[in-house]
Design a protein around this motif. Structure first.
Motif, PDB file in Angstrom:
ATOM      1  N   THR A 132       0.633  -0.935   0.356  1.00  0.00           N
ATOM      2  CA  THR A 132       0.064   0.057   0.255  1.00  0.00           C
ATOM      3  C   THR A 132       0.669   1.258   0.224  1.00  0.00           C
ATOM      4  OG1 THR A 132      -2.036   0.895   0.768  1.00  0.00           O
ATOM      5  CG2 THR A 132      -0.424  -0.005   2.307  1.00  0.00           C
ATOM      6  N   ILE A 133       0.216   2.367   0.110  1.00  0.00           N
ATOM      7  CA  ILE A 133       1.147   3.527   0.321  1.00  0.00           C
ATOM      8  C   ILE A 133       0.269   4.608   0.843  1.00  0.00           C
ATOM      9  CG2 ILE A 133       1.164   5.828  -1.149  1.00  0.00           C
ATOM     10  CD1 ILE A 133      -0.241   3.419  -3.838  1.00  0.00           C
ATOM     11  N   ILE A 134       1.241   5.530   1.695  1.00  0.00           N
ATOM     12  CA  ILE A 134       1.728   6.277   2.683  1.00  0.00           C
ATOM     13  C   ILE A 134       1.556   7.971   2.269  1.00  0.00           C
ATOM     14  CG2 ILE A 134       1.665   6.653   4.958  1.00  0.00           C
ATOM     15  CD1 ILE A 134       2.316   4.253   5.629  1.00  0.00           C
ATOM     16  N   GLN A 135       0.546   8.436   2.255  1.00  0.00           N
ATOM     17  CA  GLN A 135       0.940  10.033   1.966  1.00  0.00           C
ATOM     18  C   GLN A 135       0.443  10.987   2.459  1.00  0.00           C
ATOM     19  OE1 GLN A 135      -0.830  10.137  -2.440  1.00  0.00           O
ATOM     20  NE2 GLN A 135      -2.188   8.494  -1.679  1.00  0.00           N
ATOM     21  N   SER A 136       1.358  12.155   3.329  1.00  0.00           N
ATOM     22  CA  SER A 136      -0.022  13.507   3.762  1.00  0.00           C
ATOM     23  C   SER A 136      -0.851  13.669   3.212  1.00  0.00           C
ATOM     24  CB  SER A 136       1.101  14.880   2.940  1.00  0.00           C
ATOM     25  OG  SER A 136       1.413  14.871   2.355  1.00  0.00           O
ATOM     26  N   PRO A 137      -1.185  14.725   4.558  1.00  0.00           N
ATOM     27  CA  PRO A 137      -3.068  15.448   4.600  1.00  0.00           C
ATOM     28  C   PRO A 137      -2.969  15.389   2.593  1.00  0.00           C
ATOM     29  CG  PRO A 137      -1.788  15.222   5.960  1.00  0.00           C
ATOM     30  CD  PRO A 137      -1.264  14.826   5.631  1.00  0.00           C
TER      31      PRO A 137
END
Ligand code: HEM
Length: 185
Positions: A132-137
């Motif tokens: 998966t992918i994590i990113q800033s708001p």
């Protein structure tokens, strides 16, 4: 470290240079295409054991990409490639300095091209519970990475890669692509 089996990652270890890079990136009114050159250094880290069960052979990498037009660095990426031999799984964690992180994975069962070079495929999507992918708001709202896939073909001192980062940006879905041919130096 000499007895660690890096599996499909073995041939990556070393410093690679490539002059044939082509980047296709989003613009508000369309697309920009950037020819590039780059250096990617893959270093053997060693092995780790997780929960006294999972054994990973680990390679760290650093990728520095420069625009041909002005020589400026316009992409700087780092992370790890990990090989889980028992599961036959390759994992690729990466971070880029836009506040975006990816954990991609894929099965490896000895895939080779017609020249006997190793073919590695990994992928992640934002809605996958595993890869998966994590990113800033901010990025989630304005330039969201919804998918990532990366294919490497490596062997005999040559490497080719192609990666596609699917973005939700400027009100559309954009296939941001990067590819290059590299030589082991
Ligand atoms: C060789 C590899 C890559 C190169 C050369 C590259 C280059 C670029 C360029 C030139 C832009 C447009 C920036 C602008 O409009 O000012 C861009 C945008 C973007 N890239 Fe990449 N990129 C690469 C790989 C990646 C990867 C692996 C990811 C994430 C997994 C990624 C995520 C993004 C995002 C989220 C944007 C949108 C930001 C924006 O355009 O404002 N890129 N990239």
């Amino acid at each position: 470290m000499s007895d660690i089996n890096f599996g499909p990652l073995t041939n990556l270890i070393g410093t690679w240079k490539g002059e044939d890079g082509v980047d296709v990136a989003p613009e508000p009114d369309g697309t920009e295409t950037n020819p590039y050159f780059e250096t990617i250094t893959y270093s053997a880290v060693g092995d780790v054991t997780n929960a006294e069960q999972q054994n990973l052979a680990v390679v760290h990498y650093r990728q520095i990409v420069r625009r041909k037009s002005d020589g400026d660095v316009f992409h700087d990426e780092t992370g790890y490639w990990m090989w889980d031999q028992d599961a036959g799984v390759v994992m690729h964690s990466l971070v880029i300095p836009r506040a975006v992180c990816v954990l991609a994975g894929g099965k490896y069962a000895g895939e080779k091209d017609s020249e006997g070079r190793t073919i590695i495929n990994v992928a992640a999507t934002a809605d996958d519970p595993n890869w998966t992918i994590i990113q800033s708001p901010f990025m989630e709202k304005n330039a969201s990475t919804t998918g990532f896939r990366h294919k490497i073909i490596v062997g005999d001192g040559k490497m080719t890669y192609a990666e596609t980062t699917t973005l939700d940006i400027y009100g559309k879905v954009f296939e941001h692509t990067d590819q290059n041919n590299l030589i082991l130096s």
